[in-house]
Design an enzyme around this catalytic site. Structure first.
Site, short mmCIF file in Angstrom:
data_model
loop_
_atom_site.label_atom_id
_atom_site.label_comp_id
_atom_site.label_asym_id
_atom_site.label_seq_id
_atom_site.Cartn_x
_atom_site.Cartn_y
_atom_site.Cartn_z
CB CYS A 334 -1.11 0.04 1.01
SG CYS A 334 -0.80 -1.25 2.31
NE ARG A 363 2.76 -9.51 5.02
CZ ARG A 363 1.31 -9.29 4.89
NH1 ARG A 363 0.56 -10.23 5.52
NH2 ARG A 363 0.81 -8.51 3.99
CD GLN A 381 -0.14 -8.84 0.18
OE1 GLN A 381 0.38 -7.70 -0.23
NE2 GLN A 381 -0.91 -9.03 1.03
CG ASP A 383 -1.81 -5.44 -2.64
OD1 ASP A 383 -3.25 -5.16 -2.23
OD2 ASP A 383 -1.13 -4.90 -1.72
CG HIS A 385 -4.03 -0.35 -2.76
ND1 HIS A 385 -2.79 -0.94 -3.14
CD2 HIS A 385 -4.11 -0.71 -1.67
CE1 HIS A 385 -2.29 -1.61 -2.08
NE2 HIS A 385 -3.12 -1.41 -0.98
CE LYS A 465 -9.50 -8.85 8.55
NZ LYS A 465 -8.04 -9.30 8.68
CG HIS A 511 -5.84 -1.92 1.70
ND1 HIS A 511 -4.58 -1.56 1.65
CD2 HIS A 511 -6.35 -0.67 2.42
CE1 HIS A 511 -4.23 -0.52 2.52
NE2 HIS A 511 -5.25 -0.04 2.97
#
Length: 643
Positions: A334, A363, A381, A383, A385, A465, A511
RNA sequence: GCUCGCGUAGCUCAGUAGGUAGAGCGCAUCCUUGGUAAGGAUGAGGUCACCGGUUCGAAUCCGGUCGUGAGCUCCA
């Protein structure tokens, strides 16, 4: 008289003190036999609970989830009783039912091992043979304390204090000479428990808190019939065969090495699956108006301070230095996407702006939680946004849910949704903002008419979420897709757009990820399909087998036609008998096995054998190429391969 | 991270009274040219995870490290 309302709407008058068991017997003897417990206005009670008011009434059987829970809860008592008979000095902590079976956390005088499990199982059967009744008794705090002090169960004394502090009634269930502190409800007796299996023993912390001492958790499962236990054990064996770690090695998809714990290495076969998923994902996302970007892996620590990750996520991040500056390896994408958004001024006309990235993140997960592709330290990911106005949120969430459904249905996955709300602590942003965000998500869920589970307090620190959980072949649910609203991050990064009236306004950020991560998703796919991937995902889609070396050239020509047609095809060149080559190809789970003998070579045919289905007869090569292309293009599930 | 178990050839595994290592599969070469789930022969391949200790001698015993497996949230 009280009125009981049955699930079908029928009503029945009963006198005060009537028990659910008596009601069941009046309905039918077979139902009375099947009943394990009952519900009064949704409250779970035992079959001998005296009815003291009119209520909605429902009998609970083995078919109900709660019925299994009651059954397993009582079974946990049998386990504890058996353990106490074998080890009178063992201390009992807690023994609840789980999704599949039950466990009991116990401190043994000497730690036990796997080899002790059969003894426990034998003793459990012995206890079951006595068909003891489980008798409920209420006690006050003092009485309960004296009761368990006399029995030396010091862990139970702590629990009694906790219950007493909450002002709840303390109940004890007695079963023969043994008794346990327990809320219940329970089966009337243990006669219905016909089959038990003690499954494992492993470490577990007292009260599940890692600061506490470690006990041993004995896990077991029980059933009303031996057949059901056998079925369960068979299912466990089948599940082991599907383990993606095993199949990943056998099918040469990926590997792990000491030099990179939790960091998967993708081999050519696995990389093909990955690439096909990327293509599929990209096709749908472009069509849905997403624009793909790429952002750096390592970014200044100051950025992570600004995003709040340093404060809230530091313990999971990797840090490094470049020249004299402090940098961090990204654990999320992000901040990079916010930076891209902030690089240019934006107009309301551009919104919703959808930036997507297959972003690789690192991570630091605790070493003990790593698990194949399901739990890794580096993953990618899918991902994206979405930057939009508050008015656009609901529409955009609905579109994301629809995209998730479109993608999951391609794999034949069922899934469940969960809405998670603001955490009690560790959150950023005002309460009003949180409320507004949670409302928008609820509205969207309402519009798609989806059932969802509420998880209060489970949201991310920056917003509420919706999580999507796929159910895998082991019956485990895996969180894959997630849609998270974020009113805080645009604020922190000072993002804005020019509104119709010329003023600067703050965009809202959503997200979202759908696979969740390519790594985990591929792991789930492997187990879901038991390694038998549909044609479009198969690393090797077809293999050509010449029956003898005399057909090698003809076979090579077939392979070339397949390759020219965009099919991933291999040629078997080893000098072996056809049975051997067939077996090798079947073992590799290659969906299309194309045999070329003298007959086929002469007529431009191939003998088609589909994986797991045997010989399907000869066909012209062109026809086979077209069929393979059609299946790939359509990303066909070929439902029959699921069997 | 913690508890317990495990770590021998590319893979699956054997190898306890501690005496410097084996099988099957796979791989290579040769023979065989065989119609739908394993044809035969020969051969290559291992500092027994790593480091240290005990011992005349360690894959084997002890300690540590690393990796790996199960579990560690789900109400008594």
């Amino acid at each position: 008289m009280f009125t009981l309302t049955f699930p079908d709407g029928a009503v029945r008058q009963v006198s005060p003190g009537t028990t659910p068991l008596e009601v069941a017997k009046e309905i039918s003897p077979s139902l009375a036999k099947a009943a394990l417990a009952a519900e009064l206005n949704g409250e779970l009670v035992s079959l001998v609970h005296p009815i003291q008011a009119s209520a909605a009434f429902r009998l609970i059987t083995w078919q109900d989830e709660v019925g299994k829970a009651v059954f397993w809860h009582s079974s946990a008592h049998v386990l504890a009783q058996a353990v106490k008979e074998l080890w009178p000095d063992a201390l009992l902590d807690d023994g609840p039912p789980t999704e599949a079976g039950f466990y009991y956390d116990i401190k043994f005088p000497q730690p036990i091992g796997e080899e002790d499990l059969p003894r426990i199982e034998v003793k459990m059967r012995e206890v079951l043979k006595r068909k003891e009744r489980l008798v409920r008794r209420e006690m006050d705090g003092g009485e309960a304390t004296a009761f368990f002090t006399a029995r030396g169960e010091r862990f139970k004394l702590d629990l009694i204090q906790v219950i007493a502090a909450r002002g709840e009634a303390i109940t004890v269930y007695e079963q023969g000479a043994w008794a346990d502190l327990c809320r219940g409800p329970h089966l009337l007796d243990t006669a219905k428990i016909k089959a038990v299996k003690v499954l494992s023993v492993a470490g577990a912390y007292l009260r599940g808190d890692e600061k506490n001492e470690q006990l041993q958790r004995v896990r077991a499962i029980s059933f009303p019939t031996q057949e059901e236990l056998d079925q369960y054990l068979f299912m466990i064996e089948e599940a082991k065969k599907r383990d993606h770690r095993k199949l990943g090695k056998e099918l040469e998809l990926f590997s792990f090495h000491d030099v990179g714990p939790g960091f998967p290495f993708w081999h050519p076969n696995g990389a093909v699956i990955w690439d096909e998923l990327v293509r599929f994902w990209r096709d749908l996302h472009r069509a849905a108006g997403y624009q793909e970007i790429r952002t750096p892996m390592i970014l200044s620590e100051s950025l992570w301070h600004q995003s709040g990750h340093w404060e809230h996520y530091r313990e999971n991040m990797y840090f490094t230095r470049i020249d004299d500056g402090d940098f961090a390896v990204k654990p999320m994408n992000c901040p990079g996407h916010l930076t891209v958004y902030g690089a240019q001024p934006h107009s309301y006309k551009e919104l919703p702006l959808k930036l997507a990235e297959m972003g690789q993140v690192h991570r630091h997960e605790k070493s003990g939680v790593l698990h194949g592709l399901f739990r890794v330290r580096m993953f990618t990911q899918d991902d994206a946004h979405i930057f939009c106005t508050p008015q656009q949120i609901e529409d955009e969430i609905v579109k994301v849910i629809q995209l998730v459904d479109r993608i999951y249905s391609t794999f034949g996955f069922s899934y469940e949704m969960e809405l998670s709300t603001r955490p009690e602590e560790k959150y950023i942003g005002s309460l009003e903002i949180w409320e507004q965000a949670e409302d928008a998500l609820k509205q969207a869920l309402g519009r798609v008419g989806a059932a969802f589970k509420l998880n209060p307090g489970d949201g991310a620190f920056y917003g509420p979420k919706i999580d999507f959980h796929i159910k895998d072949s082991l019956g485990r649910r895996w969180q894959c897709a997630t849609v998270q609203l974020d009113f805080s991050m645009p604020e922190r990064f000072g993002l804005d757009y020019t509104a119709e009236d010329g003023t600067r306004k703050r965009p809202v950020m959503i997200h979202r990820a759908i696979f969740g991560s390519f790594e985990r998703f591929i792991g789930i796919l492997i187990e879901h399909f038991a390694g038998n991937l549909p044609t479009w995902l198969s690393p090797v889609q077809a293999i050509v087998l010449p029956i003898t070396e005399g057909q090698m050239e003809a076979a090579r020509a077939v392979q070339e036609r397949l390759l020219a047609g965009g099919i991933r095809a291999q040629l078997e060149t080893r000098s072996e008998k056809i049975g051997y080559k067939i077996r090798a190809a079947e073992t590799r789970k290659i969906p299309w096995i194309l045999v070329v003998g003298a007959r086929e070579a002469e007529q431009g045919l191939v003998a088609v054998r589909r994986h797991g289905k045997g010989d399907l007869g000869a066909k012209p090569v062109d026809e086979v190429v077209k069929e393979l292309q059609a299946l790939s293009m359509a990303r066909s599930l070929e439902a029959e391969t699921l069997a």
